[in-house]
Enzyme design. Structure first.
Site, PDB file in Angstrom:
ATOM      1  N   SER A 219       1.054  -1.136   0.066  1.00 25.72           N
ATOM      2  CA  SER A 219       0.001   0.023  -0.231  1.00 25.72           C
ATOM      3  C   SER A 219       0.835   1.274  -0.108  1.00 25.72           C
ATOM      4  CB  SER A 219      -0.905   0.050   1.266  1.00 25.72           C
ATOM      5  OG  SER A 219      -2.126   1.075   0.972  1.00 25.72           O
ATOM      6  N   ASP A 395      -9.643  -6.652  -4.349  1.00 25.66           N
ATOM      7  CA  ASP A 395      -8.795  -5.144  -4.014  1.00 25.66           C
ATOM      8  C   ASP A 395      -9.567  -4.173  -4.149  1.00 25.66           C
ATOM      9  OD1 ASP A 395      -6.537  -3.761  -3.335  1.00 25.66           O
ATOM     10  OD2 ASP A 395      -5.069  -5.237  -4.069  1.00 25.66           O
ATOM     11  N   HIS A 427      -7.340  -6.167   0.032  1.00 27.86           N
ATOM     12  CA  HIS A 427      -6.226  -5.069  -0.109  1.00 27.86           C
ATOM     13  C   HIS A 427      -4.950  -5.606   0.713  1.00 27.86           C
ATOM     14  CE1 HIS A 427      -3.999  -1.454  -0.210  1.00 27.86           C
ATOM     15  NE2 HIS A 427      -4.111  -1.251   1.190  1.00 27.86           N
TER      16      HIS A 427
END
Length: 450
Positions: A219, A395, A427
């Protein structure tokens, strides 16, 4: 770790782990929330991290006379052949290293020294190590399901693996975060915010004596890994980006944050090459979620632009803070099982309630909804190293951004871009389908050695 240590740590040996109290129940009432808030702090943060590092029923402990800490050695690594242990002297250790932090405007004068928290499986004279870098507001403990497999890989390959808490996050120093650029100076704001992290990473690399690194970033950690590679290209061998933030150009391509359900996480297939049809199915699911957005998104956008962080909101509720975190934890970590869900909650709660610092970067780097103010898709063409993009089947980061980034790299002459989709994952791909991610990471790291 030598043969004697391994023998002592085996069942029946003299090496034992110091007991830790079990993690508390995730608070669901005001009273339990008050009790959690009262107990939170550095001591509880350290204990909650160690619980996660003891996952997989470790067989041994290593004691550091310098830091007076007792730490686990993962079961998978402890079971490696003794000849491998003698040769590579693997160690799990947690340390606070001192480094010189340059100020975020890149002036020559250093402003202070702060501890940067890291954990490593180190092998002397090893090839370029892998460095795991967590996402926004998280910490190295989030990789607890990946450490045992990576420790075993490091032992068998004679390599090293590190996990690092970004400055101002996890259990690293919570130093003041300031950006001096004006609000309309987007480039200045982005550069200063990026420098806060990448310059501290560079100082850590120097202190550790590492020539090159393979950065595995999740991320925001993926975003910052790319920025570091662009600024210090001679120090990075490869990038593995797990659901990276800030890649696509169009803000409408980034969907509201959502969590993968237990039903979606069922199964354990490995990573799949990202075909056009696979990417399109992810996009269709994202569009459906976006159509259901509520009007509260407007308030979120306002607070974001004013520099508020989600963790600041949690801390401002004081006694209710642990219960608010618990609502997220109950949803996010439920598929991990009851015991580890509590352990993950306690770790996340403690680092969330700690003093605000690096978290304030978010409104400078990203617009509301995690769209980068200076998207990576427009910057990756400068990279000359292998880059692997990894997205979860469910995601909320746009996989089209990864496709476009790889196309831009190829147009610039870099044919070393690839992309994978992880089934039964959202995610947090490394938690949702750890088996597939561990297999993929070892494959990617092995390719670098060929």
């Amino acid at each position: 770790m030598n043969a004697a240590t391994a023998a002592a740590s085996a069942p029946g040996g003299s090496g034992t782990l110091l007991p830790l109290p079990p993690a508390r129940e995730i608070p669901s009432t005001f009273l339990s929330s008050v009790k959690s808030w009262w107990a939170a702090g550095e001591k509880e943060s350290a204990a909650s991290e160690e619980r996660l590092l003891r996952y997989e029923a470790p067989l041994s402990a290593i004691k550091s006379s310098t830091h007076l800490t007792t730490l686990p050695f993962p079961q998978t690594a402890a079971l490696l052949p003794l000849c491998v242990l003698r040769l590579y002297r693997l160690e799990w250790r947690r340390a606070r290293d001192r480094y010189q932090l340059q100020n975020n405007t890149q002036r020559a004068q250093a402003i202070s020294q702060h501890p940067l928290h890291h954990l490593d499986v180190a092998s002397p004279d090893a090839p370029a190590p892998a460095v795991l870098l967590h996402g926004y507001g998280a910490g190295l403990g989030f990789f607890c399901l990946n450490f045992p497999a990576l420790a075993q890989w490091a032992g068998l390959r004679g390599s090293s693996v590190y996990a690092l808490d970004w400055l101002g996050m996890g259990r690293s120093a919570r130093v003041p975060f300031r950006v001096r650029a004006k609000r309309d100076d987007i480039a200045g704001r982005v550069y200063e915010a990026e420098s806060f992290f990448v310059e501290s990473l560079e100082q850590w690399r120097e202190q550790m004596g590492l020539e090159k690194m393979t950065l595995v970033g999740h991320s925001l950690g993926g975003y910052l890994s790319v920025v570091y590679a662009l600024r210090y290209p001679q120090r990075v061998s490869k990038l593995v980006l797990l659901s990276p933030a800030g890649v696509p150009r169009d803000p409408n391509n980034t969907m509201p944050a959502r969590e993968v359900s237990e039903e979606q996480m069922s199964g354990g297939e490995g990573a799949e090459p990202a075909s056009a049809s696979r990417v399109e199915s992810i996009r269709e699911e994202q569009q459906e979620v976006k159509r259901k957005e509520s009007r509260s998104q407007k308030l979120f956008t306002y607070l974001w632009e004013e520099g508020w962080s989600p963790f600041q909101v949690v801390r401002s509720t004081v006694f209710w803070g642990p219960m608010l975190v618990g609502k997220y934890s109950s949803r996010r970590f439920s598929a991990l099982g009851e015991e580890q869900s509590r352990e993950m909650h306690e770790y996340f709660m403690n680092i969330s309630l700690a003093k605000g610092s690096g978290e304030y970067c978010i409104s400078h780097l990203l617009a509301p909804g995690a769209h980068a103010r200076m998207p990576l898709v427009d910057r990756v063409a400068e990279l000359k190293i292998p880059v692997t993009f990894v997205y979860g089947e469910h995601d909320w980061m746009d996989p089209d951004g990864g496709v476009a980034a790889i196309d831009n790299m190829r147009a610039a002459g870099n044919k070393q871009g690839r992309m994978y989709v992880i089934p039964h994952a959202g995610h947090h791909v490394y938690l949702d389908n750890a088996k597939a991610i561990n297999k993929l990471l070892m494959k990617e790291l092995d390719q670098l050695r060929q």
